[in-house]
Design a protein around this motif. Structure first.
Motif, mmCIF file in Angstrom:
data_model
loop_
_atom_site.group_PDB
_atom_site.id
_atom_site.type_symbol
_atom_site.label_atom_id
_atom_site.label_comp_id
_atom_site.label_asym_id
_atom_site.label_seq_id
_atom_site.Cartn_x
_atom_site.Cartn_y
_atom_site.Cartn_z
ATOM 1 N N LEU A 61 29.081 42.525 34.634
ATOM 2 C CA LEU A 61 30.512 42.642 34.922
ATOM 3 C C LEU A 61 30.893 44.104 35.109
ATOM 4 O O LEU A 61 30.117 45.013 34.792
ATOM 5 N N VAL A 62 32.081 44.292 35.681
ATOM 6 C CA VAL A 62 32.614 45.632 35.892
ATOM 7 C C VAL A 62 32.818 46.268 34.515
ATOM 8 O O VAL A 62 33.458 45.675 33.646
ATOM 9 N N ALA A 63 32.230 47.458 34.343
ATOM 10 C CA ALA A 63 32.171 48.059 33.009
ATOM 11 C C ALA A 63 33.547 48.267 32.378
ATOM 12 O O ALA A 63 33.735 48.000 31.189
ATOM 13 N N HIS A 64 34.537 48.720 33.176
ATOM 14 C CA HIS A 64 35.837 48.986 32.541
ATOM 15 C C HIS A 64 36.565 47.692 32.180
ATOM 16 O O HIS A 64 37.488 47.698 31.385
ATOM 17 N N ARG A 65 36.123 46.572 32.753
ATOM 18 C CA ARG A 65 36.679 45.284 32.316
ATOM 19 C C ARG A 65 36.147 44.944 30.924
ATOM 20 O O ARG A 65 36.856 44.375 30.089
ATOM 21 N N PHE A 66 34.884 45.307 30.689
ATOM 22 C CA PHE A 66 34.335 45.121 29.347
ATOM 23 C C PHE A 66 35.091 46.017 28.366
ATOM 24 O O PHE A 66 35.450 45.586 27.262
ATOM 25 N N ALA A 67 35.351 47.268 28.790
ATOM 26 C CA ALA A 67 36.094 48.202 27.934
ATOM 27 C C ALA A 67 37.463 47.624 27.576
ATOM 28 O O ALA A 67 37.902 47.701 26.420
ATOM 29 N N PHE A 68 38.105 47.025 28.577
ATOM 30 C CA PHE A 68 39.442 46.464 28.351
ATOM 31 C C PHE A 68 39.374 45.289 27.371
ATOM 32 O O PHE A 68 40.205 45.172 26.467
ATOM 33 N N ALA A 69 38.380 44.427 27.566
ATOM 34 C CA ALA A 69 38.221 43.279 26.668
ATOM 35 C C ALA A 69 37.906 43.743 25.246
ATOM 36 O O ALA A 69 38.411 43.171 24.276
ATOM 37 N N LEU A 70 37.098 44.799 25.133
ATOM 38 C CA LEU A 70 36.777 45.349 23.816
ATOM 39 C C LEU A 70 38.041 45.850 23.116
ATOM 40 O O LEU A 70 38.238 45.635 21.931
ATOM 41 N N ALA A 71 38.893 46.520 23.893
ATOM 42 C CA ALA A 71 40.093 47.139 23.314
ATOM 43 C C ALA A 71 41.185 46.101 23.040
ATOM 44 O O ALA A 71 41.881 46.181 22.033
ATOM 45 N N ASN A 72 41.338 45.153 23.961
ATOM 46 C CA ASN A 72 42.511 44.277 23.893
ATOM 47 C C ASN A 72 42.207 42.796 23.746
ATOM 48 O O ASN A 72 43.128 41.995 23.637
ATOM 49 N N GLY A 73 40.955 42.445 23.814
ATOM 50 C CA GLY A 73 40.586 41.038 23.671
ATOM 51 C C GLY A 73 40.364 40.359 25.017
ATOM 52 O O GLY A 73 40.893 40.784 26.043
ATOM 53 N N VAL A 74 39.580 39.308 24.993
ATOM 54 C CA VAL A 74 39.221 38.577 26.210
ATOM 55 C C VAL A 74 40.448 37.898 26.824
ATOM 56 O O VAL A 74 40.603 37.858 28.042
ATOM 57 N N ALA A 75 41.356 37.398 25.985
ATOM 58 C CA ALA A 75 42.545 36.710 26.492
ATOM 59 C C ALA A 75 43.420 37.675 27.291
ATOM 60 O O ALA A 75 43.966 37.315 28.343
ATOM 61 N N ALA A 76 43.541 38.914 26.793
ATOM 62 C CA ALA A 76 44.355 39.912 27.496
ATOM 63 C C ALA A 76 43.729 40.252 28.850
ATOM 64 O O ALA A 76 44.439 40.436 29.847
ATOM 65 N N LEU A 77 42.406 40.320 28.889
ATOM 66 C CA LEU A 77 41.729 40.591 30.154
ATOM 67 C C LEU A 77 41.958 39.441 31.126
ATOM 68 O O LEU A 77 42.263 39.653 32.303
ATOM 69 N N ALA A 78 41.832 38.217 30.628
ATOM 70 C CA ALA A 78 42.016 37.044 31.483
ATOM 71 C C ALA A 78 43.438 36.991 32.023
ATOM 72 O O ALA A 78 43.678 36.508 33.134
#
Ligand SMILES: [Zn+2]
Length: 166
Positions: free
Chosen positions: A62-79
């Motif tokens: 996956l796109v690395a900064h999407r992983f960063a976002f999920a790490l910081a804010n959770g998978v639901a926030a990314l979705a």
């Protein structure tokens, strides 16, 4: 930036990755700091658009900064995010927060890009193009972050002082 809707399997894999100390450590090992830059620089694989690529698990990238976002804010926030944008115009940047990786919309993203592309010194106007620039800077960051700092200084000299330049 294409939105990748997370399927159920994708969401579960991402949640498992965020919860795995091994996966998180593997991700963090690819980040470096560059003097004079507020960005967090990715030194791993880079996509055709200049974004970091992170192998979450075998066969799942996956796109690395999407992983960063999920790490910081959770998978639901990314979705729930329509799209993630780089306010710092640095596609390699992994810093989640104001001025760097933020949630955005397609319309907003396109408007911002058009507005900043022609700003003197904007990385969006770099003649190398975003892909080549990202790869070159990634290579420098991987070798020695001080080389990235030198490249940013060089760009400031070429384009003039630009406080917002990443
Ligand atoms: Zn940044």
């Amino acid at each position: 930036m294409a939105t990748v809707r997370l399927g159920e399997a994708g969401s579960a894999a991402l949640a498992a990755g965020c919860a795995s100390p091994e996966v998180v450590a593997r991700y963090r090992a690819k980040l470096v700091q560059v003097d004079g830059s507020g960005c967090q620089w990715w030194t791993g694989a880079v996509s055709g658009r200049g974004h970091g690529r992170f192998w979450l698990a075998r066969g799942r990238v996956l796109v690395a900064h999407r992983f960063a976002f999920a790490l910081a804010n959770g998978v639901a926030a990314l979705a729930a995010a329509e799209v993630l944008g780089h306010r710092c115009d640095n596609p390699l940047c992994q810093r989640v927060g104001p001025g760097h990786v933020v949630t955005s919309s397609y319309v907003e993203n396109r408007r911002e890009w058009a507005a900043r592309r022609d700003v003197t010194g904007s990385p969006l106007g770099d003649v190398r193009g975003s892909r080549r620039r990202a790869r070159e800077l990634r290579d420098l960051a991987r070798t020695d972050p001080a080389l990235v700092a030198a490249d940013l200084v060089r760009l400031r000299r070429v384009f003039g002082e630009q406080p917002s330049l990443w």
